[in-house]
Enzyme design. Structure first.
Site, PDB file in Angstrom:
ATOM      1  N   THR A  72      -7.213   3.213  -6.038  1.00 17.45           N
ATOM      2  CA  THR A  72      -5.794   3.507  -6.218  1.00 17.45           C
ATOM      3  C   THR A  72      -5.391   3.391  -7.686  1.00 17.45           C
ATOM      4  OG1 THR A  72      -5.391   2.690  -3.980  1.00 17.45           O
ATOM      5  CG2 THR A  72      -3.470   2.920  -5.425  1.00 17.45           C
ATOM      6  N   GLU A  73      -5.927   2.391  -8.365  1.00 20.06           N
ATOM      7  CA  GLU A  73      -5.567   2.150  -9.765  1.00 20.06           C
ATOM      8  C   GLU A  73      -6.097   3.227 -10.705  1.00 20.06           C
ATOM      9  OE1 GLU A  73      -3.630   0.096 -11.312  1.00 20.06           O
ATOM     10  OE2 GLU A  73      -3.153  -1.346  -9.758  1.00 20.06           O
TER      11      GLU A  73
END
Length: 179
Positions: A72-73
């Protein structure tokens, strides 16, 4: 790691799957499969998987959670840089990295630092029952004070989307541990 797999197998059997139907898959294989979706070289894929497993073991954090956060990051991008200055695979802010004592530009230190920071948030919000995980994930994104001030997930569009995406990825990855 084996305790985690046993817990997943027991959970699966409790929700109706017969134990004979459940076959555990190694976390390494699940992580490899996930990272390979992002067009990385075999060497990068293997390095990321090993770094995640190393950080998970060192910090006592579920490797599937670290994988979900990293995906996600940064979408597993070694050179990721956010508009606000977050760095690397785990998108550590320079001040956070400094507080943890890691160099965010060093890929392994970045992964371990992210796992340390995630573990800190998991511990900080452990007393929040069913909300502990979502609060910890929100704190990873928005900072712990924002979660404390909001008495839950802050009403930031980015943070709410972030938490939903990490949880979705995490649940999918955990499900992939059982084929």
């Amino acid at each position: 790691m084996k305790k985690f797999l046993v817990a997943l197998i027991i959970s699966a059997s409790l929700i109706g799957a017969a134990p004979a139907e459940v076959e555990a898959v190694e976390p390494y294989d699940v992580i490899l499969q996930e990272v390979s979706r992002y067009g990385k070289t075999d060497k990068e894929i293997s390095w990321i998987a090993m770094a995640i497993l190393y950080a998970a073991e060192k910090c006592g954090v579920d490797p599937m959670l670290i994988t979900a956060v990293m995906e996600t990051e940064s979408a597993f991008n070694f050179n990721a840089r956010s508009p606000v200055g977050a760095i690397g695979l785990m998108q550590l802010m320079p001040e956070t990295a400094r507080n943890i004592g890691v160099n965010p530009h060093n890929p392994l230190a970045n992964v371990v630092g992210g796992a340390v920071y995630l573990k800190t948030q998991l511990n900080r919000f452990a007393g929040n029952g069913a909300y502990a995980l979502t609060y910890a994930i929100a704190a990873y994104n928005a900072g712990p004070q924002a979660v404390i001030n909001a008495n839950g997930i802050p009403n930031y569009h980015e943070t709410r989307n972030y938490v939903a995406k990490v949880i979705s990825n995490y649940n999918r990855l955990r499900q992939n541990l059982i084929s």
